[in-house]
Design a protein around this motif. Structure first.
Motif, short mmCIF file in Angstrom:
data_model
loop_
_atom_site.label_atom_id
_atom_site.label_comp_id
_atom_site.label_asym_id
_atom_site.label_seq_id
_atom_site.Cartn_x
_atom_site.Cartn_y
_atom_site.Cartn_z
N ALA A 1 0.69 -1.17 0.07
CA ALA A 1 0.13 0.08 0.15
C ALA A 1 0.93 1.28 0.02
CB ALA A 1 -0.85 0.01 1.27
N SER A 2 0.37 2.40 -0.24
CA SER A 2 0.94 3.49 -0.25
C SER A 2 1.59 3.84 1.04
CB SER A 2 0.06 4.92 -0.24
OG SER A 2 0.77 5.88 -0.38
N LEU A 3 2.92 4.18 1.14
CA LEU A 3 3.88 4.48 2.29
C LEU A 3 4.06 3.26 3.18
CD1 LEU A 3 2.63 8.08 3.09
CD2 LEU A 3 4.64 7.53 2.01
N GLN A 4 3.82 2.03 2.79
CA GLN A 4 3.86 0.98 3.64
C GLN A 4 5.41 0.44 3.55
OE1 GLN A 4 1.65 -2.73 2.13
NE2 GLN A 4 1.15 -2.86 4.44
N PRO A 5 6.12 0.23 4.63
CA PRO A 5 7.60 -0.05 4.78
C PRO A 5 7.61 -1.39 4.24
CG PRO A 5 6.96 1.01 6.81
CD PRO A 5 5.60 0.68 5.91
N HIS A 6 8.77 -1.81 3.30
CA HIS A 6 9.03 -3.08 2.88
C HIS A 6 10.57 -3.06 2.46
CE1 HIS A 6 7.74 -0.54 -0.43
NE2 HIS A 6 8.58 -1.32 -1.28
N GLY A 7 10.90 -4.55 2.55
CA GLY A 7 12.33 -4.69 2.30
C GLY A 7 12.46 -6.04 1.81
N MET A 8 13.46 -6.49 1.03
CA MET A 8 13.72 -7.50 0.48
C MET A 8 15.31 -7.99 0.68
SD MET A 8 12.06 -5.50 -1.85
CE MET A 8 12.33 -5.44 -3.36
N ILE A 9 15.47 -9.32 0.97
CA ILE A 9 16.73 -9.92 1.23
C ILE A 9 16.78 -11.21 0.15
CG2 ILE A 9 18.47 -11.03 2.64
CD1 ILE A 9 16.92 -9.68 5.12
N THR A 10 17.61 -11.19 -0.63
CA THR A 10 18.17 -12.30 -1.41
C THR A 10 19.31 -13.19 -0.86
OG1 THR A 10 19.64 -11.13 -2.85
CG2 THR A 10 17.47 -11.62 -3.70
N ARG A 11 19.17 -14.63 -1.00
CA ARG A 11 20.08 -15.42 -0.19
C ARG A 11 21.20 -15.92 -1.45
NH1 ARG A 11 19.31 -13.66 5.02
NH2 ARG A 11 17.05 -13.95 5.38
N GLY A 12 20.85 -17.29 -1.69
CA GLY A 12 21.89 -17.91 -2.49
C GLY A 12 21.69 -17.73 -4.19
N GLU A 13 20.73 -16.97 -4.48
CA GLU A 13 20.38 -16.77 -5.78
C GLU A 13 19.78 -15.45 -6.06
OE1 GLU A 13 17.13 -19.43 -7.32
OE2 GLU A 13 16.11 -18.95 -5.49
N PRO A 14 20.00 -14.80 -7.13
CA PRO A 14 19.30 -13.47 -7.41
C PRO A 14 17.89 -13.56 -7.67
CG PRO A 14 20.58 -14.33 -9.50
CD PRO A 14 20.68 -15.32 -8.40
N MET A 15 17.14 -12.44 -7.81
CA MET A 15 15.75 -12.41 -7.95
C MET A 15 15.44 -11.40 -9.03
SD MET A 15 12.35 -10.62 -6.47
CE MET A 15 13.59 -9.48 -5.72
N LEU A 16 14.59 -11.96 -9.79
CA LEU A 16 14.01 -11.02 -11.07
C LEU A 16 12.58 -10.61 -10.74
CD1 LEU A 16 14.39 -9.45 -13.79
CD2 LEU A 16 14.17 -11.56 -14.89
N ALA A 17 12.06 -9.77 -10.90
CA ALA A 17 10.63 -9.07 -10.65
C ALA A 17 10.10 -8.18 -11.69
CB ALA A 17 10.57 -8.91 -9.44
N MET A 18 8.93 -8.34 -11.92
CA MET A 18 8.21 -7.07 -12.50
C MET A 18 7.37 -6.34 -11.69
SD MET A 18 6.44 -7.56 -16.25
CE MET A 18 5.87 -6.27 -17.04
N TRP A 19 7.24 -5.15 -11.76
CA TRP A 19 6.71 -4.16 -10.84
C TRP A 19 5.94 -3.16 -11.24
CZ3 TRP A 19 8.13 0.78 -11.46
CH2 TRP A 19 9.22 1.08 -11.72
N GLY A 20 4.92 -2.59 -10.41
CA GLY A 20 3.97 -1.43 -11.12
C GLY A 20 3.66 -0.75 -10.05
N TRP A 21 3.61 0.49 -10.24
CA TRP A 21 3.31 1.60 -9.43
C TRP A 21 2.03 2.46 -9.86
CZ3 TRP A 21 7.68 5.56 -7.28
CH2 TRP A 21 8.59 4.98 -6.45
N THR A 22 1.15 2.67 -9.09
CA THR A 22 -0.03 3.47 -8.98
C THR A 22 -0.26 4.84 -8.35
OG1 THR A 22 -1.58 2.09 -7.98
CG2 THR A 22 -1.25 1.70 -10.47
N GLY A 23 -1.02 5.65 -8.50
CA GLY A 23 -1.28 6.62 -7.58
C GLY A 23 -0.09 7.78 -7.66
N ASP A 24 0.57 7.93 -6.37
CA ASP A 24 1.20 9.06 -6.62
C ASP A 24 2.82 8.46 -6.93
OD1 ASP A 24 3.43 11.12 -5.93
OD2 ASP A 24 2.60 11.55 -4.04
N ILE A 25 3.01 8.44 -8.18
CA ILE A 25 4.14 7.79 -8.71
C ILE A 25 5.55 8.45 -8.83
CG2 ILE A 25 2.71 6.14 -9.91
CD1 ILE A 25 3.50 7.72 -12.58
N ASP A 26 5.15 9.89 -8.30
CA ASP A 26 6.41 10.79 -8.11
C ASP A 26 7.60 10.02 -7.21
OD1 ASP A 26 8.72 12.66 -7.69
OD2 ASP A 26 6.99 14.30 -7.52
N GLY A 27 8.79 9.70 -7.74
CA GLY A 27 9.83 9.13 -6.89
C GLY A 27 10.52 10.04 -5.59
N ALA A 28 9.94 11.23 -5.78
CA ALA A 28 10.36 12.21 -4.58
C ALA A 28 9.95 11.74 -3.17
CB ALA A 28 9.77 13.72 -4.76
#
Length: 194
Positions: free
Chosen positions: A163-190
């Motif tokens: 959700a908007s402003l919801q903290p999140h993070g990711m950790i990879t272990r023994g292999e890389p990860m490839l993902a597709m993503w999308g942003w909606t709403g306030d998409i300004d990276g500021a």
């Protein structure tokens, strides 16, 4: 086949995958991928150190989506993730492509859709942004944390919704990860912050 045709084929193949997630953001992403009529990409191909595992990850791809992605790997404009707010050497471990969006390969004013590669043994720190976000994992596994919950594994085919402003993070272990993503709403990276 031209770069535009290869990239369009990939975008079209991705559209029905997002139909599997019952959310407004998934419907927005799917609809946009279906109706995009791209001209030539606005950005030239570019690659970062984080992209080194991509050929091996996509070698022998069996499904139509990853086959189409493998076909257009040389057409993608990879850039440093995090809007300049991550450590300077992050480009060796983390990179994104903005396929569609205000600063993307194909212009769109209200939506961002892209790819993320996260190398093995990397901790993408908890961060947040005003945009609502949906990830679809294509290859590899990452341990994902949302809000204050502990990290839990996410596998290829999984969706991860923020959700908007919801903290999140990711950790990879023994292999890389490839993902597709999308942003909606306030998409300004500021609003992106760690």
């Amino acid at each position: 086949m031209s770069a535009t045709a290869r990239l369009t084929a990939f975008l079209r193949a991705a559209a029905p995958r997002f139909d599997d997630h019952d959310s407004d953001i998934a419907r927005d992403i799917s609809r946009t991928l279906q109706v995009m009529r791209p001209n030539a990409p606005a950005l030239a191909p570019a690659i970062l150190g984080a992209c080194a595992p991509l050929p091996d990850m996509l070698d022998g791809a069996r499904d139509a989506l990853t086959q189409r992605l493998a076909a257009c790997l040389g057409d993608l404009h990879w850039r440093v993730a995090g809007f300049g707010k991550l450590a300077p050497d992050t480009d060796q471990k983390l990179a994104v492509v903005e396929l569609i969006g205000p600063t993307g390969m194909f212009a769109h004013p209200h939506l961002r859709i892209g790819l993320l590669i996260q190398r093995e043994e990397f901790h993408y720190p908890r961060h947040q942004h005003a945009a609502e976000e949906l990830y679809f994992i294509l290859k590899g596994t990452a341990d994902w944390a949302v809000d204050d919950h502990p990290h839990s594994p996410r596998l290829p085919g999984d969706f991860v919704h923020h959700a908007s402003l919801q903290p999140h993070g990711m950790i990879t272990r023994g292999e890389p990860m490839l993902a597709m993503w999308g942003w909606t709403g306030d998409i300004d990276g500021a609003s992106y912050s760690t």
